[in-house]
Design an enzyme around this catalytic site. Structure first.
Site, short mmCIF file in Angstrom:
data_model
loop_
_atom_site.label_atom_id
_atom_site.label_comp_id
_atom_site.label_asym_id
_atom_site.label_seq_id
_atom_site.Cartn_x
_atom_site.Cartn_y
_atom_site.Cartn_z
N ASP A 33 -6.85 -4.60 -10.21
CA ASP A 33 -5.67 -4.75 -11.12
C ASP A 33 -4.58 -3.78 -11.21
OD1 ASP A 33 -4.07 -6.74 -10.77
OD2 ASP A 33 -4.54 -8.13 -11.67
N ASP A 34 -4.30 -3.79 -11.05
CA ASP A 34 -2.48 -2.56 -11.98
C ASP A 34 -3.36 -1.01 -11.99
OD1 ASP A 34 -1.44 -5.22 -11.43
OD2 ASP A 34 -1.04 -5.32 -13.11
N CYS A 73 1.86 -7.77 -7.71
CA CYS A 73 0.63 -8.16 -7.35
C CYS A 73 0.15 -9.56 -6.05
CB CYS A 73 0.15 -9.02 -8.00
SG CYS A 73 -0.24 -8.32 -9.65
N HIS A 127 -3.45 -14.30 -5.97
CA HIS A 127 -2.83 -13.72 -7.18
C HIS A 127 -2.89 -15.09 -7.85
CE1 HIS A 127 0.62 -12.66 -9.68
NE2 HIS A 127 1.03 -13.57 -9.71
N ASP A 311 -3.73 -2.94 -6.37
CA ASP A 311 -3.61 -3.72 -6.02
C ASP A 311 -1.86 -3.34 -5.22
OD1 ASP A 311 -3.35 -4.13 -8.41
OD2 ASP A 311 -2.81 -6.82 -7.97
N HIS A 312 -1.67 -2.16 -6.21
CA HIS A 312 -0.54 -1.13 -6.12
C HIS A 312 -0.85 -0.08 -7.75
CE1 HIS A 312 0.47 -4.12 -9.93
NE2 HIS A 312 0.43 -4.96 -9.04
CA LIG Z 1 -1.42 -6.20 -9.95
#
Ligand SMILES: [Ca+2]
Ligand SMILES: [Ca+2]
Length: 479
Positions: A33-34, A73, A127, A311-312
């Protein structure tokens, strides 16, 4: 005679392939995540320590121009799980509810379940929800629809970064915790449960999803993960340049200047933030290592596809920005690696170790890629192409661009292998040549000599954009 012929036919199959073809391959689907490009094999920060991400990448194909379908997200993950990008689904923002926007969508694990798989997951995949009908099993208990196991949090908050106002996301904070991995819980518990599933023999092929939450905020991890990054050694991000926003249009500057970076600088915590992000990545990488080790020992070791994505990306001061939500490469680009064993229906030869692919690809293509590789029928009505041709030959022709949406239908970025284009509401534009300008410092959109390239990029934009529901237009995401 017939028997002899049949035996002869069997003997012509390559060693190890015959059994695998009879049974569908398993899928180990791992999300971080992130996580931006601060991993060793992508070279995003010289101090990052990610031996496990690097060993997974080296064992399969690493995509160096992979982009998320959306720079936050919820829309990014919804695109992965539904096979529908935001401009098709209408889900552009974090506060939108997946099941209000897509009440009937058959998400990726359910699709695999409906085709003979056992689908299970742990941790954050969607999410902040599990979406129980999409899974056969989940940890923690799917009935609660909360994907997070118990996680250690300091009692007094914030620990490091004072809150500047109600606009500030409560989790934007960092600290080295005096706990063991097990006492910390969280991703340790998630990867523990995933490892237990990998140790078992399964009746059906599995679709197993592992959602590692770090390096998502808060950047609290056990203190041993801070140790390789003494504060006095911390280097600033490679993409930071004074005055970089001077050639960025109004809407881009609005998105960039979200107050966080100014606040962090005012508090003199820029390097502390970088240190904590590096520590959080180092921790997430160690948790990944537990899962990779469990797969090595698993009865499913030789018949399991591994897909890992984030996710990004994330800014730490580039373009005066801190967080996500932007169309620049530091945020839109994501780690993506895929390892395919020999014998899977869509790629019998498997992936060759050490593969590197620079073609522009989107995470929205994972749905179509996985059904293709596993020999499932392509799902109708989705917008997801198979990346199998690139897994077979990383240099193959690939005329497609990757689209990344921001918070409004008219705000999006397009990525080709060499060029990046950003379009904002009202028609403002940016154009970058990442071959000569990898950090996107020089906006070429206003320059007449690039008019034809600009026109070419505009043609790649989607022709129709699903509207953003009126009720959601007034909300803003903090996280
Ligand atoms: Ca994220
Ligand atoms: Ca600039």
């Amino acid at each position: 005679m017939k028997l002899i012929l049949a035996l002869a036919a069997l003997c012509t199959l390559p060693c190890g392939v015959s059994n695998a073809v009879e049974r569908k391959p398993n899928v180990l689907f791992i999300a971080l995540d992130d996580l931006n490009d601060w991993i060793g094999c992508l070279g995003g920060h010289p101090q990052t320590k990610t031996p496990n991400l690097d060993r997974l990448a080296a064992s399969g194909v690493l995509f160096r121009n992979a982009y998320c379908a959306a720079a936050s997200c919820n829309p990014s993950r919804t695109a992965v799980f539904s096979g529908l990008p935001p401009h098709r689904s209408g889900l552009y923002r974090n506060p939108q509810k997946l099941r209000e926007v897509l009440p009937q969508a058959e998400l990726l694990p359910r699709y695999f379940s409906n085709h003979g798989y056992w689908s299970a997951g742990s941790g954050k995949m969607l999410h902040y929800i599990i979406d129980p009908p999409s899974w056969d099993d989940y940890f923690p208990d799917k009935a609660k629809d909360d994907p997070f196991p118990r996680t250690f949090y300091p009692k007094r908050r914030p620990v490091s970064l004072p809150r500047a106002g109600t606009w500030q996301y409560v989790e934007t904070d960092w600290a080295a915790l005096d706990v063991t991995d097990e006492q910390f819980g969280g991703d340790w518990s998630v990867t523990n449960w995933i490892s237990e599933q990998l140790a078992k023999k399964h009746e059906r092929p599995f679709f197993l999803s592992c959602g590692i939450y770090r390096p998502h905020e808060p950047w609290f991890v056990p203190k041993k993960y801070f140790e390789p990054f003494p504060l006095e050694s911390i280097q600033l991000p490679l993409g930071v340049k004074d005055g970089d926003l001077n050639d960025v249009p109004t809407e881009g500057r609005r998105i960039a200047r979200n107050r966080y970076f100014a606040h962090i600088q005012e508090q003199k915590q820029w390097k502390k933030g970088i240190q904590a992000y590096l520590a959080s990545i180092h921790f997430a990488d160690a948790m990944l290592g537990r899962v990779l080790d469990a797969l090595e020992k698993s009865p499913a070791r030789d018949n399991t596809l591994v897909v890992l994505w984030s996710d990004h990306g994330w800014h730490l001061g580039e373009k005066e920005h801190w967080q996500k939500f932007t169309g620049w490469r530091v945020c839109a680009r994501v780690p993506l690696m895929i390892r395919v064993p020999k014998g899977v229906p869509g790629l019998p030869e498997g992936t060759a170790p050490g593969g590197v692919c620079d073609r522009p690809v989107s995470l929205v293509d994972l749905f179509g890629t996985l059904t293709d590789l596993c020999g499932l029928p392509p799902k109708a009505g989705i917008h997801s192409r198979s990346l199998a041709p690139l897994l077979r030959d990383t240099q193959t022709e690939w005329p497609h661009a990757a689209l990344t949406h921001l918070d409004k239908p008219e705000n999006y970025a397009l990525s080709t292998q060499r060029w990046r284009y950003i379009h904002y509401v009202g028609g403002e534009e940016e154009l970058y040549d990442i071959q000569t300008d990898p950090h996107e410092w020089n906006n070429l959109a206003p320059r007449p000599e690039h008019a034809s390239k600009l026109a070419e990029m505009r043609l790649l934009a989607p022709k129709e954009l699903a509207p953003l529901p009126a009720a959601i237009q007034q909300t803003r995401s903090k996280k």
